[in-house]
Scaffold this motif. Sequence first.
Motif, PDB file in Angstrom:
ATOM      1  N   GLY A 177    -110.075 -81.332 104.168  1.00  0.00           N
ATOM      2  CA  GLY A 177    -109.609 -80.023 103.712  1.00  0.00           C
ATOM      3  C   GLY A 177    -109.484 -79.043 104.856  1.00  0.00           C
ATOM      4  O   GLY A 177    -110.465 -78.782 105.576  1.00  0.00           O
ATOM      5  N   HIS A 178    -108.289 -78.511 105.032  1.00  0.00           N
ATOM      6  CA  HIS A 178    -107.979 -77.546 106.084  1.00  0.00           C
ATOM      7  C   HIS A 178    -107.930 -76.171 105.430  1.00  0.00           C
ATOM      8  O   HIS A 178    -107.018 -75.870 104.655  1.00  0.00           O
ATOM      9  N   VAL A 179    -108.925 -75.337 105.703  1.00  0.00           N
ATOM     10  CA  VAL A 179    -109.034 -74.009 105.094  1.00  0.00           C
ATOM     11  C   VAL A 179    -108.185 -73.021 105.888  1.00  0.00           C
ATOM     12  O   VAL A 179    -108.312 -72.913 107.112  1.00  0.00           O
ATOM     13  N   VAL A 180    -107.326 -72.280 105.165  1.00  0.00           N
ATOM     14  CA  VAL A 180    -106.401 -71.348 105.802  1.00  0.00           C
ATOM     15  C   VAL A 180    -106.457 -69.996 105.095  1.00  0.00           C
ATOM     16  O   VAL A 180    -106.911 -69.889 103.954  1.00  0.00           O
ATOM     17  N   GLY A 181    -105.972 -68.982 105.787  1.00  0.00           N
ATOM     18  CA  GLY A 181    -105.934 -67.654 105.192  1.00  0.00           C
ATOM     19  C   GLY A 181    -104.689 -67.407 104.365  1.00  0.00           C
ATOM     20  O   GLY A 181    -104.725 -66.641 103.402  1.00  0.00           O
ATOM     21  N   ASP A 182    -103.572 -68.033 104.721  1.00  0.00           N
ATOM     22  CA  ASP A 182    -102.289 -67.829 104.050  1.00  0.00           C
ATOM     23  C   ASP A 182    -101.722 -69.199 103.727  1.00  0.00           C
ATOM     24  O   ASP A 182    -101.226 -69.905 104.614  1.00  0.00           O
ATOM     25  N   LEU A 183    -101.784 -69.592 102.452  1.00  0.00           N
ATOM     26  CA  LEU A 183    -101.391 -70.938 102.060  1.00  0.00           C
ATOM     27  C   LEU A 183     -99.899 -71.176 102.264  1.00  0.00           C
ATOM     28  O   LEU A 183     -99.494 -72.250 102.735  1.00  0.00           O
ATOM     29  N   ALA A 184     -99.065 -70.195 101.936  1.00  0.00           N
ATOM     30  CA  ALA A 184     -97.622 -70.364 102.103  1.00  0.00           C
ATOM     31  C   ALA A 184     -97.257 -70.546 103.576  1.00  0.00           C
ATOM     32  O   ALA A 184     -96.449 -71.406 103.936  1.00  0.00           O
TER      33      ALA A 184
END
Length: 285
Positions: free
Chosen positions: A7-14
């Motif tokens: 799982g790569h956690v990001v701030g902006d999924l788009a």
Amino acid sequence: MGLHHVGHVVGDLAAAALRYRQLGFTVAPAAYPVLPGVAEPFGVANAHVYLTGGFVELVAAIDGRPDEARPIPLRVPEERRAGLEAAIRAASVAVGAFLERFQGLHIVIAGTGDLDAVAARLSAEGVGHGGVHAIQRPVETASGTAMEPARYLELTGPLPEGRVGFAENGRDSAALPVQHANGARALVECVLCVAGAELPAARARYRDWAGVRIVTAPELPRLLPGERPPALPAFAAYAVSVGDLAATERFLNGNGVPVVRTGPGEIFVPAQAALGSTIIFRQGG
């Protein structure tokens, strides 16, 4: 036990999905869970990069109804609904904390064919876990999106490197094979970077896992030149196999993606160019 997903956690999924497409991955439409009896969306939204035998999950915490993501109703037995709701809410809090720590890889889940046996073994060894949860997960099939059964459990602690657990898919998946422009085929490895004093404990924790490489902070730049761990401990990288490494390198170069060659059978995209997680491309079957 091999890897089920990372799982790569990001701030902006788009924005993350767009970047992954620039890296040559086919990214499934983003989705977020909806539980029966719960009016407002909660938890996390995600988008999957499906690979042979596993996947990469792009993950972001949600606040309200996320744009450009579809709701996925989860079907779960009534007696397990409260436990699953609590687990999803806890996951949302954890994802927020992960992002505050750094944007990058925070989730590693191993695959197993017998989750109940894994749960029994962990309990017998005194390893804390949240119990087995049964859910339905969306997969892309020839007739459209379908829901397939999946079961998972997470270790409790919390573990300093992130969210770790085990998952068991349904045995007869109708999911379509996915082609990636960069030639990616399978999820083969993740790299855990730890301080030297943490090495024995980390090795003991992952002793039964296939696909987890554990290195110390000084070893990481020797393995991946120029890379540094975002924190300690941390999952610093993951690797996918490709059928034609030269073709993968040409594709990435053509898209303006920086590429570092580490040997005749491996290249990587630095973490700075891949939203905080180094992505290794490895020649393989």
